[in-house]
Design an enzyme around this catalytic site. Structure first.
Site, PDB file in Angstrom:
ATOM      1  N   HIS A  18      33.480  43.622  45.113  1.00  0.00           N
ATOM      2  CA  HIS A  18      33.076  44.633  44.123  1.00  0.00           C
ATOM      3  C   HIS A  18      31.598  44.441  43.733  1.00  0.00           C
ATOM      4  O   HIS A  18      30.842  45.408  43.628  1.00  0.00           O
ATOM      5  CB  HIS A  18      33.914  44.504  42.845  1.00  0.00           C
ATOM      6  CG  HIS A  18      35.372  44.815  42.994  1.00  0.00           C
ATOM      7  ND1 HIS A  18      36.361  43.943  42.616  1.00  0.00           N
ATOM      8  CD2 HIS A  18      36.013  45.918  43.460  1.00  0.00           C
ATOM      9  CE1 HIS A  18      37.548  44.492  42.829  1.00  0.00           C
ATOM     10  NE2 HIS A  18      37.371  45.684  43.356  1.00  0.00           N
ATOM     11  N   LYS A  42      50.638  50.558  35.991  1.00  0.00           N
ATOM     12  CA  LYS A  42      50.626  49.258  36.682  1.00  0.00           C
ATOM     13  C   LYS A  42      50.662  48.183  35.603  1.00  0.00           C
ATOM     14  O   LYS A  42      50.302  48.430  34.458  1.00  0.00           O
ATOM     15  CB  LYS A  42      49.318  49.062  37.456  1.00  0.00           C
ATOM     16  CG  LYS A  42      49.146  49.893  38.701  1.00  0.00           C
ATOM     17  CD  LYS A  42      47.917  49.361  39.454  1.00  0.00           C
ATOM     18  CE  LYS A  42      47.259  50.414  40.306  1.00  0.00           C
ATOM     19  NZ  LYS A  42      45.943  49.977  40.804  1.00  0.00           N
ATOM     20  N   ARG A  91      36.970  48.858  53.018  1.00  0.00           N
ATOM     21  CA  ARG A  91      37.060  47.595  53.758  1.00  0.00           C
ATOM     22  C   ARG A  91      37.574  47.823  55.170  1.00  0.00           C
ATOM     23  O   ARG A  91      36.920  47.511  56.141  1.00  0.00           O
ATOM     24  CB  ARG A  91      37.996  46.615  53.024  1.00  0.00           C
ATOM     25  CG  ARG A  91      37.390  46.038  51.787  1.00  0.00           C
ATOM     26  CD  ARG A  91      38.425  45.466  50.874  1.00  0.00           C
ATOM     27  NE  ARG A  91      39.260  46.521  50.306  1.00  0.00           N
ATOM     28  CZ  ARG A  91      40.203  46.336  49.410  1.00  0.00           C
ATOM     29  NH1 ARG A  91      40.469  45.122  48.999  1.00  0.00           N
ATOM     30  NH2 ARG A  91      40.893  47.339  48.932  1.00  0.00           N
ATOM     31  N   SER A 129      41.539  41.991  45.396  1.00  0.00           N
ATOM     32  CA  SER A 129      41.980  41.498  44.083  1.00  0.00           C
ATOM     33  C   SER A 129      43.434  41.055  44.152  1.00  0.00           C
ATOM     34  O   SER A 129      43.827  40.100  43.478  1.00  0.00           O
ATOM     35  CB  SER A 129      41.836  42.593  43.023  1.00  0.00           C
ATOM     36  OG  SER A 129      40.489  42.929  42.840  1.00  0.00           O
TER      37      SER A 129
HETATM   38  P1  ADP Z   1      41.551  50.667  42.734  1.00  0.00           P
HETATM   39  O1  ADP Z   1      42.811  50.288  42.034  1.00  0.00           O
HETATM   40  O2  ADP Z   1      40.901  51.912  42.206  1.00  0.00           O
HETATM   41  O3  ADP Z   1      41.633  50.643  44.240  1.00  0.00           O
HETATM   42  P2  ADP Z   1      40.020  48.225  42.995  1.00  0.00           P
HETATM   43  O4  ADP Z   1      39.453  47.402  41.882  1.00  0.00           O
HETATM   44  O5  ADP Z   1      41.056  47.588  43.845  1.00  0.00           O
HETATM   45  O6  ADP Z   1      40.533  49.526  42.287  1.00  0.00           O
HETATM   46  O7  ADP Z   1      38.868  48.732  43.949  1.00  0.00           O
HETATM   47  C1  ADP Z   1      37.813  49.536  43.489  1.00  0.00           C
HETATM   48  C2  ADP Z   1      36.973  49.974  44.674  1.00  0.00           C
HETATM   49  O8  ADP Z   1      36.358  48.847  45.286  1.00  0.00           O
HETATM   50  C3  ADP Z   1      37.763  50.659  45.793  1.00  0.00           C
HETATM   51  O9  ADP Z   1      36.942  51.669  46.371  1.00  0.00           O
HETATM   52  C4  ADP Z   1      37.990  49.548  46.783  1.00  0.00           C
HETATM   53  O10 ADP Z   1      38.173  50.042  48.104  1.00  0.00           O
HETATM   54  C5  ADP Z   1      36.692  48.789  46.664  1.00  0.00           C
HETATM   55  N1  ADP Z   1      36.824  47.388  47.049  1.00  0.00           N
HETATM   56  C6  ADP Z   1      37.780  46.515  46.689  1.00  0.00           C
HETATM   57  N2  ADP Z   1      37.573  45.311  47.254  1.00  0.00           N
HETATM   58  C7  ADP Z   1      36.451  45.437  47.996  1.00  0.00           C
HETATM   59  C8  ADP Z   1      35.720  44.542  48.854  1.00  0.00           C
HETATM   60  N3  ADP Z   1      36.129  43.288  49.072  1.00  0.00           N
HETATM   61  N4  ADP Z   1      34.606  45.003  49.449  1.00  0.00           N
HETATM   62  C9  ADP Z   1      34.219  46.282  49.260  1.00  0.00           C
HETATM   63  N5  ADP Z   1      34.861  47.183  48.491  1.00  0.00           N
HETATM   64  C10 ADP Z   1      35.964  46.757  47.865  1.00  0.00           C
END
Ligand code: ADP
Length: 165
Positions: A18, A42, A91, A129
């Protein structure tokens, strides 16, 4: 006019992946509003206040990042804030299907909106995450997974706090 993007997500917790998307996003945008979802429906491992705090701490030195909570539809937030760009990270190919669906539906609800995708850097593309949460749970049961490989110091600090997730 300043170019502003909203980077929405659950950030449960924020990871190096992120952080990288936000840092690279700042090469394209003057400001990024990180919108941390309340995640109704969630049950996040970290409560909203902690998720907000960890993102804020990770970007404590940057005046170009604003961190806000959000619930409900992202398009409502975009209208309220008068921002037309959504920033998302991709990803793997499995992210693409879901991300494209979200982008299309958001654009149908609010035609002005564009979603900009940044491909994850190879070194971060396997960080999620949800796997971080699994390691946190296992560490609580005695494992010794090195979380600093995956999350910024702000998350490590939050995990040091007694009574916290
Ligand atoms: P959501 O529940 O909206 O998917 P996340 O916090 O999991 O929220 O992810 C937010 C954004 O960051 C999404 O677009 C996700 O694809 C991207 N993302 C999550 N992990 C990574 C990573 N390791 N590298 C790049 N982008 C990521």
């Amino acid at each position: 006019m300043k170019e502003i993007a909203v980077y929405p997500g659950t950030f449960d917790p924020i990871t190096h992946g992120h952080v990288d998307i936000i840092q690279r996003g700042l090469r394209m945008f003057d400001k990024i509003v990180v919108a941390v979802s309340t995640s109704a429906g969630k049950v996040p491992l970290f409560p909203l206040a902690e998720r907000l705090n960890m993102v804020q701490q990770a970007f404590a030195d940057s005046s170009y990042i604003q961190v806000i909570p959000f619930s409900g539809l992202l398009v409502d937030l975009m209208r309220d804030q008068q921002i037309n760009v959504i920033l998302r990270g991709i990803r793997t190919s499995s992210d693409i299907e879901h991300e494209f669906q979200l982008a299309d539906m958001n654009q149908q609800m609010h035609a002005e909106i564009e979603t900009v995708f940044l491909k994850a850097m190879p070194r971060y593309m396997n960080i999620s995450s949800s796997i971080v949460r699994e390691i946190i749970k296992m560490n609580k049961e005695g494992s010794r997974g090195d979380l600093s490989l995956f999350v910024p110091q702000a998350v490590m600090d939050a995990l040091q706090q007694p009574q916290k997730s």
